[in-house]
Design a protein around this motif. Structure first.
Motif, PDB file in Angstrom:
ATOM      1  N   ALA A  79      -4.676 -23.211 -21.929  1.00 28.27           N
ATOM      2  CA  ALA A  79      -5.866 -22.932 -21.133  1.00 28.27           C
ATOM      3  C   ALA A  79      -6.287 -21.488 -21.345  1.00 28.27           C
ATOM      4  CB  ALA A  79      -5.592 -23.186 -19.654  1.00 28.27           C
ATOM      5  N   ASP A  80      -7.577 -21.268 -21.262  1.00 31.58           N
ATOM      6  CA  ASP A  80      -8.143 -19.924 -21.371  1.00 31.58           C
ATOM      7  C   ASP A  80      -9.208 -19.794 -20.291  1.00 31.58           C
ATOM      8  OD1 ASP A  80      -8.581 -17.366 -22.298  1.00 31.58           O
ATOM      9  OD2 ASP A  80      -9.695 -17.991 -24.091  1.00 31.58           O
ATOM     10  N   TYR A  81      -9.435 -18.583 -19.824  1.00 34.22           N
ATOM     11  CA  TYR A  81     -10.389 -18.406 -18.742  1.00 34.22           C
ATOM     12  C   TYR A  81     -10.968 -17.006 -18.741  1.00 34.22           C
ATOM     13  CZ  TYR A  81      -6.518 -16.084 -16.341  1.00 34.22           C
ATOM     14  OH  TYR A  81      -5.502 -15.233 -16.009  1.00 34.22           O
TER      15      TYR A  81
ATOM     16  N   TRP B  36     -13.718 -21.459 -17.623  1.00 37.65           N
ATOM     17  CA  TRP B  36     -12.359 -21.961 -17.837  1.00 37.65           C
ATOM     18  C   TRP B  36     -12.408 -23.090 -18.854  1.00 37.65           C
ATOM     19  CZ3 TRP B  36      -9.617 -26.534 -17.413  1.00 37.65           C
ATOM     20  CH2 TRP B  36      -8.217 -26.433 -17.339  1.00 37.65           C
ATOM     21  N   GLN B  37     -11.403 -23.113 -19.728  1.00 33.91           N
ATOM     22  CA  GLN B  37     -11.301 -24.217 -20.683  1.00 33.91           C
ATOM     23  C   GLN B  37      -9.833 -24.603 -20.816  1.00 33.91           C
ATOM     24  OE1 GLN B  37     -11.779 -23.824 -25.130  1.00 33.91           O
ATOM     25  NE2 GLN B  37     -13.512 -25.210 -24.718  1.00 33.91           N
ATOM     26  N   GLY B  38      -9.568 -25.894 -20.655  1.00 33.95           N
ATOM     27  CA  GLY B  38      -8.226 -26.426 -20.862  1.00 33.95           C
ATOM     28  C   GLY B  38      -8.241 -27.371 -22.051  1.00 33.95           C
ATOM     29  N   LYS B  39      -7.142 -27.369 -22.782  1.00 37.53           N
ATOM     30  CA  LYS B  39      -7.033 -28.232 -23.964  1.00 37.53           C
ATOM     31  C   LYS B  39      -5.683 -28.938 -23.921  1.00 37.53           C
ATOM     32  CE  LYS B  39      -6.506 -27.992 -28.980  1.00 37.53           C
ATOM     33  NZ  LYS B  39      -6.310 -27.082 -30.120  1.00 37.53           N
ATOM     34  N   GLY B  40      -5.731 -30.248 -24.126  1.00 34.71           N
ATOM     35  CA  GLY B  40      -4.510 -31.038 -24.235  1.00 34.71           C
ATOM     36  C   GLY B  40      -4.499 -31.735 -25.579  1.00 34.71           C
ATOM     37  N   THR B  41      -3.362 -31.674 -26.264  1.00 33.38           N
ATOM     38  CA  THR B  41      -3.230 -32.306 -27.577  1.00 33.38           C
ATOM     39  C   THR B  41      -1.994 -33.192 -27.572  1.00 33.38           C
ATOM     40  OG1 THR B  41      -4.234 -30.382 -28.639  1.00 33.38           O
ATOM     41  CG2 THR B  41      -3.026 -31.883 -30.066  1.00 33.38           C
ATOM     42  N   GLY B  42      -2.135 -34.392 -28.116  1.00 33.71           N
ATOM     43  CA  GLY B  42      -1.010 -35.313 -28.194  1.00 33.71           C
ATOM     44  C   GLY B  42      -1.425 -36.573 -28.926  1.00 33.71           C
ATOM     45  N   TYR B  43      -0.469 -37.486 -29.052  1.00 32.83           N
ATOM     46  CA  TYR B  43      -0.789 -38.720 -29.767  1.00 32.83           C
ATOM     47  C   TYR B  43      -1.684 -39.597 -28.900  1.00 32.83           C
ATOM     48  CZ  TYR B  43       2.031 -42.006 -27.075  1.00 32.83           C
ATOM     49  OH  TYR B  43       2.497 -42.814 -26.074  1.00 32.83           O
ATOM     50  N   LEU B  44      -2.481 -40.416 -29.561  1.00 37.47           N
ATOM     51  CA  LEU B  44      -3.359 -41.362 -28.871  1.00 37.47           C
ATOM     52  C   LEU B  44      -2.793 -42.760 -29.034  1.00 37.47           C
ATOM     53  CD1 LEU B  44      -6.792 -40.005 -30.129  1.00 37.47           C
ATOM     54  CD2 LEU B  44      -5.594 -39.451 -28.006  1.00 37.47           C
TER      55      LEU B  44
END
Length: 180
Positions: free
Chosen positions: A26-28, A139-147
């Motif tokens: 996350a960044d803000y 604010w920006q949140g990022k989630g990365t993972g398998y789909l």
């Protein structure tokens, strides 16, 4: 000899365990006062640009709404904050080398390499919070993972992505909870 037979099982367990998690960042804007954001609405022009199915968009938006309501925010026609999303995805190829032993053309043992290739789709979900008055990203949140492609697991996986990302909102909330 048993250790060699267990090696592929251990590698598979490690792989499946790494797939299950969502990596989050996350960044803000450090100038923003997040106590002022008490209401939200979805930013339709931004959401319309997300290149995913309308059904997945609905799943994501329902999950975001549930998480924000649980944090004490309210959905409003005149919001303090606008919520937008976008997504990316890429094919991930993993190669594992499995070694086995056997007899060669000579009386000595020799190693054999059995490569194992697997592909998964890895996706990223970005959740943006925009100050409605200033029209600026705060604010920006990022989630990365398998789909997952299994329809019966899709909603559960989307909820996991959203929950993991929004654990980082508001900024500093996890450090305040840790100090309690």
């Amino acid at each position: 000899m048993k250790a060699i037979k267990l090696l592929p099982v251990c590698i598979l367990a490690l792989f499946l365990g790494s797939c299950a998690s969502v990596r989050v960042a996350a960044d803000y804007d450090k100038q923003a006062d997040f106590n002022n954001y008490r209401s939200f609405a979805f930013f339709k022009p931004g959401i319309d640009k997300a290149e995913i199915s309308d059904l997945d968009k609905k799943r994501i938006l329902r999950a975001i709404e549930a998480e924000l309501l649980a944090k004490g925010m309210t959905k409003s026609e005149n919001p303090d904050m606008l919520v937008s999303i976008f997504t990316t995805e890429k094919e991930r190829v993993d190669v594992y080398n499995n070694y086995g032993w056997g007899w060669g053309w000579n009386p000595y043992w020799w190693g054999m390499n059995y490569p194992n290739v697997s592909t998964t789709t890895e996706g990223s979900l970005f959740i943006d919070f925009i100050d409605a008055g200033k029209n600026e990203l705060v604010w920006q949140g990022k989630g990365t993972g398998y789909l997952t492609h299994r329809m019966d697991k899709k909603e559960e996986r989307i909820n996991e992505f959203v929950r993991s990302i929004l654990e980082k909102y508001p900024p500093g909330a996890d450090s305040r909870q840790a100090s309690r």
